[in-house]
Write a protein that holds these residues in place. Structure first.
Motif, PDB file in Angstrom:
ATOM      1  N   GLU A  94       6.871  17.960   5.547  1.00 34.65           N
ATOM      2  CA  GLU A  94       7.185  16.696   6.205  1.00 34.65           C
ATOM      3  C   GLU A  94       7.440  15.624   5.140  1.00 34.65           C
ATOM      4  OE1 GLU A  94       5.097  13.409   9.180  1.00 34.65           O
ATOM      5  OE2 GLU A  94       4.160  15.371   8.838  1.00 34.65           O
ATOM      6  N   ILE A  95       8.557  14.903   5.274  1.00 30.03           N
ATOM      7  CA  ILE A  95       8.890  13.836   4.331  1.00 30.03           C
ATOM      8  C   ILE A  95       8.367  12.522   4.917  1.00 30.03           C
ATOM      9  CG2 ILE A  95      10.704  12.679   3.023  1.00 30.03           C
ATOM     10  CD1 ILE A  95      10.387  15.624   2.342  1.00 30.03           C
ATOM     11  N   GLY A  96       7.141  12.192   4.538  1.00 28.13           N
ATOM     12  CA  GLY A  96       6.539  10.976   5.088  1.00 28.13           C
ATOM     13  C   GLY A  96       7.090   9.720   4.458  1.00 28.13           C
ATOM     14  N   GLY A  97       7.651   9.849   3.240  1.00 26.30           N
ATOM     15  CA  GLY A  97       8.242   8.701   2.578  1.00 26.30           C
ATOM     16  C   GLY A  97       9.750   8.858   2.527  1.00 26.30           C
ATOM     17  N   HIS A  98      10.297   9.150   1.325  1.00 30.50           N
ATOM     18  CA  HIS A  98      11.703   9.510   1.189  1.00 30.50           C
ATOM     19  C   HIS A  98      11.815  10.439  -0.008  1.00 30.50           C
ATOM     20  CE1 HIS A  98      11.590   6.226  -1.817  1.00 30.50           C
ATOM     21  NE2 HIS A  98      12.685   6.735  -2.314  1.00 30.50           N
ATOM     22  N   PRO A  99      12.853  11.283  -0.071  1.00 27.70           N
ATOM     23  CA  PRO A  99      12.950  12.271  -1.146  1.00 27.70           C
ATOM     24  C   PRO A  99      13.044  11.611  -2.524  1.00 27.70           C
ATOM     25  CG  PRO A  99      14.435  12.812   0.666  1.00 27.70           C
ATOM     26  CD  PRO A  99      13.925  11.439   0.930  1.00 27.70           C
ATOM     27  N   LEU A 100      12.225  12.101  -3.456  1.00 28.33           N
ATOM     28  CA  LEU A 100      12.216  11.600  -4.826  1.00 28.33           C
ATOM     29  C   LEU A 100      12.504  12.746  -5.786  1.00 28.33           C
ATOM     30  CD1 LEU A 100       8.974   9.374  -4.848  1.00 28.33           C
ATOM     31  CD2 LEU A 100      11.273   8.763  -4.142  1.00 28.33           C
ATOM     32  N   SER A 101      13.190  12.436  -6.876  1.00 29.75           N
ATOM     33  CA  SER A 101      13.501  13.447  -7.880  1.00 29.75           C
ATOM     34  C   SER A 101      12.440  13.502  -8.978  1.00 29.75           C
ATOM     35  CB  SER A 101      14.862  13.152  -8.514  1.00 29.75           C
ATOM     36  OG  SER A 101      14.806  11.946  -9.271  1.00 29.75           O
ATOM     37  N   GLY A 102      11.702  12.402  -9.155  1.00 27.67           N
ATOM     38  CA  GLY A 102      10.761  12.330 -10.267  1.00 27.67           C
ATOM     39  C   GLY A 102      11.428  11.914 -11.561  1.00 27.67           C
ATOM     40  N   HIS A 103      12.671  11.424 -11.472  1.00 26.41           N
ATOM     41  CA  HIS A 103      13.410  10.952 -12.639  1.00 26.41           C
ATOM     42  C   HIS A 103      13.447   9.426 -12.589  1.00 26.41           C
ATOM     43  CE1 HIS A 103      15.614  15.064 -12.462  1.00 26.41           C
ATOM     44  NE2 HIS A 103      14.426  15.159 -13.023  1.00 26.41           N
ATOM     45  N   ILE A 104      12.730   8.786 -13.491  1.00 22.84           N
ATOM     46  CA  ILE A 104      12.598   7.334 -13.483  1.00 22.84           C
ATOM     47  C   ILE A 104      13.882   6.685 -13.981  1.00 22.84           C
ATOM     48  CG2 ILE A 104      11.290   5.380 -14.423  1.00 22.84           C
ATOM     49  CD1 ILE A 104       9.791   7.194 -12.391  1.00 22.84           C
ATOM     50  N   ASP A 105      14.313   5.632 -13.290  1.00 21.10           N
ATOM     51  CA  ASP A 105      15.520   4.911 -13.693  1.00 21.10           C
ATOM     52  C   ASP A 105      15.224   3.804 -14.698  1.00 21.10           C
ATOM     53  OD1 ASP A 105      17.651   6.112 -11.969  1.00 21.10           O
ATOM     54  OD2 ASP A 105      16.256   5.511 -10.400  1.00 21.10           O
ATOM     55  N   PHE A 106      14.120   3.089 -14.496  1.00 19.76           N
ATOM     56  CA  PHE A 106      13.806   1.978 -15.394  1.00 19.76           C
ATOM     57  C   PHE A 106      12.368   1.523 -15.160  1.00 19.76           C
ATOM     58  CE2 PHE A 106      15.444   0.250 -11.473  1.00 19.76           C
ATOM     59  CZ  PHE A 106      14.656  -0.854 -11.203  1.00 19.76           C
ATOM     60  N   LYS A 107      11.897   0.695 -16.075  1.00 26.11           N
ATOM     61  CA  LYS A 107      10.602   0.047 -15.908  1.00 26.11           C
ATOM     62  C   LYS A 107      10.818  -1.387 -15.423  1.00 26.11           C
ATOM     63  CE  LYS A 107       9.256   0.882 -20.141  1.00 26.11           C
ATOM     64  NZ  LYS A 107       8.436   0.923 -21.380  1.00 26.11           N
ATOM     65  N   ALA A 108       9.937  -1.857 -14.556  1.00 25.10           N
ATOM     66  CA  ALA A 108       9.991  -3.232 -14.068  1.00 25.10           C
ATOM     67  C   ALA A 108       8.626  -3.871 -14.275  1.00 25.10           C
ATOM     68  CB  ALA A 108      10.384  -3.262 -12.595  1.00 25.10           C
ATOM     69  N   ARG A 109       8.602  -5.199 -14.226  1.00 23.44           N
ATOM     70  CA  ARG A 109       7.361  -5.913 -14.516  1.00 23.44           C
ATOM     71  C   ARG A 109       6.824  -6.609 -13.274  1.00 23.44           C
ATOM     72  NH1 ARG A 109       4.977  -6.883 -19.103  1.00 23.44           N
ATOM     73  NH2 ARG A 109       6.815  -6.180 -20.257  1.00 23.44           N
ATOM     74  N   LEU A 110       5.527  -6.471 -13.060  1.00 23.01           N
ATOM     75  CA  LEU A 110       4.841  -7.143 -11.956  1.00 23.01           C
ATOM     76  C   LEU A 110       4.658  -8.612 -12.336  1.00 23.01           C
ATOM     77  CD1 LEU A 110       3.283  -7.050  -9.285  1.00 23.01           C
ATOM     78  CD2 LEU A 110       1.296  -6.220 -10.555  1.00 23.01           C
ATOM     79  N   ILE A 111       5.228  -9.516 -11.543  1.00 21.93           N
ATOM     80  CA  ILE A 111       5.200 -10.932 -11.919  1.00 21.93           C
ATOM     81  C   ILE A 111       4.344 -11.791 -10.989  1.00 21.93           C
ATOM     82  CG2 ILE A 111       7.404 -10.882 -13.115  1.00 21.93           C
ATOM     83  CD1 ILE A 111       8.685 -12.106 -10.587  1.00 21.93           C
ATOM     84  N   GLU A 112       3.946 -11.246  -9.853  1.00 21.87           N
ATOM     85  CA  GLU A 112       3.114 -12.039  -8.941  1.00 21.87           C
ATOM     86  C   GLU A 112       2.368 -11.117  -7.993  1.00 21.87           C
ATOM     87  OE1 GLU A 112       3.825 -15.023  -5.181  1.00 21.87           O
ATOM     88  OE2 GLU A 112       5.106 -15.359  -6.947  1.00 21.87           O
ATOM     89  N   ILE A 113       1.121 -11.468  -7.686  1.00 18.20           N
ATOM     90  CA  ILE A 113       0.320 -10.742  -6.695  1.00 18.20           C
ATOM     91  C   ILE A 113      -0.197 -11.749  -5.686  1.00 18.20           C
ATOM     92  CG2 ILE A 113      -1.725  -9.315  -6.293  1.00 18.20           C
ATOM     93  CD1 ILE A 113      -1.471  -8.330  -9.179  1.00 18.20           C
ATOM     94  N   ARG A 114      -0.023 -11.468  -4.404  1.00 18.30           N
ATOM     95  CA  ARG A 114      -0.595 -12.299  -3.337  1.00 18.30           C
ATOM     96  C   ARG A 114      -1.463 -11.407  -2.462  1.00 18.30           C
ATOM     97  NH1 ARG A 114       4.689 -13.402  -2.649  1.00 18.30           N
ATOM     98  NH2 ARG A 114       4.668 -12.908  -0.422  1.00 18.30           N
ATOM     99  N   ARG A 115      -2.498 -11.977  -1.910  1.00 16.22           N
ATOM    100  CA  ARG A 115      -3.438 -11.186  -1.111  1.00 16.22           C
ATOM    101  C   ARG A 115      -3.713 -11.849   0.234  1.00 16.22           C
ATOM    102  NH1 ARG A 115      -5.276 -10.992  -6.454  1.00 16.22           N
ATOM    103  NH2 ARG A 115      -5.388  -8.871  -7.334  1.00 16.22           N
ATOM    104  N   PRO A 116      -2.719 -11.871   1.131  1.00 19.69           N
ATOM    105  CA  PRO A 116      -3.022 -12.325   2.492  1.00 19.69           C
ATOM    106  C   PRO A 116      -3.976 -11.339   3.157  1.00 19.69           C
ATOM    107  CG  PRO A 116      -0.812 -11.393   2.374  1.00 19.69           C
ATOM    108  CD  PRO A 116      -1.326 -11.454   0.970  1.00 19.69           C
ATOM    109  N   GLU A 117      -4.585 -11.729   4.253  1.00 20.54           N
ATOM    110  CA  GLU A 117      -5.615 -10.902   4.885  1.00 20.54           C
ATOM    111  C   GLU A 117      -5.099  -9.494   5.190  1.00 20.54           C
ATOM    112  OE1 GLU A 117      -8.838 -11.137   8.577  1.00 20.54           O
ATOM    113  OE2 GLU A 117      -7.225 -12.598   8.404  1.00 20.54           O
ATOM    114  N   ASN A 118      -5.846  -8.480   4.691  1.00 19.76           N
ATOM    115  CA  ASN A 118      -5.538  -7.061   4.912  1.00 19.76           C
ATOM    116  C   ASN A 118      -4.187  -6.624   4.347  1.00 19.76           C
ATOM    117  OD1 ASN A 118      -7.956  -6.368   6.231  1.00 19.76           O
ATOM    118  ND2 ASN A 118      -7.197  -7.233   8.148  1.00 19.76           N
TER     119      ASN A 118
END
Length: 234
Positions: A94-118
């Protein structure tokens, strides 16, 4: 192939540098390695790696080439580092997400985190050449997890994903702080569609293309916007 549904969090037990590559021994939760064999594929933070040796019931070795180290976050791993893992999908899985190859295209940077309820919201900065493949409500893989893009801003160069408590429990995303780098694999069918549209525009417009790009830019639009799926009217 992988499904993008993270199955467990593994820990780096040991690592060693060798000529042209780095070797890792990963420690997995109980039961993860059941039936695992040498030569099998495991997604490690989204990178498809091959099992080179098995150590007892819950550890396995992997080799990572220099090219993969340069392109992904695996070069940052140290003993004790945690990473998302998923075993290769079996036929008929079962494909619960979407098909992935495991071949990374690039790195990206996390620039903000927000934590609304739940919820846990990550805003991620992306280079302009990759933003053309990212659409609101579209799929994207981050550190091996299939996620839905909640919102994106091509001009500013970012997109957001919203994580529920279960996703945080099953992955390492709760460990990430602003500034962390993440492995990104774009959704392949989206890439093919966008590239096909752009190539068709290039072919038909030829010398007129620079003028069209300037005209679109003046109105806050871009060629990439022409490839976006048309949203149905409410």
């Amino acid at each position: 192939m992988f499904t993008g549904i993270v199955q467990a969090v593994a820990e780096v037990a040991t690592l060693a540098d060798k000529p042209g590559l780095r070797s890792f021994t990963l420690r997995f939760p109980a039961g993860f390695c059941a039936g695992l064999e040498i030569g099998a594929s495991v997604s490690c933070d989204g990178v498809c790696l091959t099992v080179t040796a098995l150590r007892g019931a819950d550890q396995a070795d992997f080799d990572v080439m220099q090219q993969s180290l340069a392109l992904t976050t695996l070069a940052e791993l140290r003993a004790g580092s945690r990473l998302n893992v998923e075993r290769a999908a079996r036929d008929g899985a079962e494909i619960g997400g979407h098909p992935l190859s495991g071949h990374i295209d690039f790195k990206a940077r996390l620039i903000e985190i927000r934590r609304p309820e739940n919820n846990h919201v990550l805003r991620i900065a992306v280079e302009p050449r990759w933003m053309r493949y990212i659409f609101g409500k579209g799929y994207i893989a981050i550190n091996g997890a299939s996620l839905t893009v909640a919102e994106c801003d091509r001009r500013a160069g970012w997109f957001e994903v919203w994580l529920i408590p279960e996703t945080l429990r099953m992955t390492t995303f709760g460990d990430k702080a602003v500034g962390a780098e993440l492995n990104i694999e774009i959704e392949r069918s989206t890439q093919v569609f966008v590239d096909t549209v752009r190539e068709a525009i290039d072919e038909r417009l030829g010398p007129l293309l620079p003028a069209l790009e300037r005209l679109l830019a003046a109105s806050g639009q871009s060629l990439d916007a022409l490839a976006e799926p048309i949203k149905p009217r409410a």
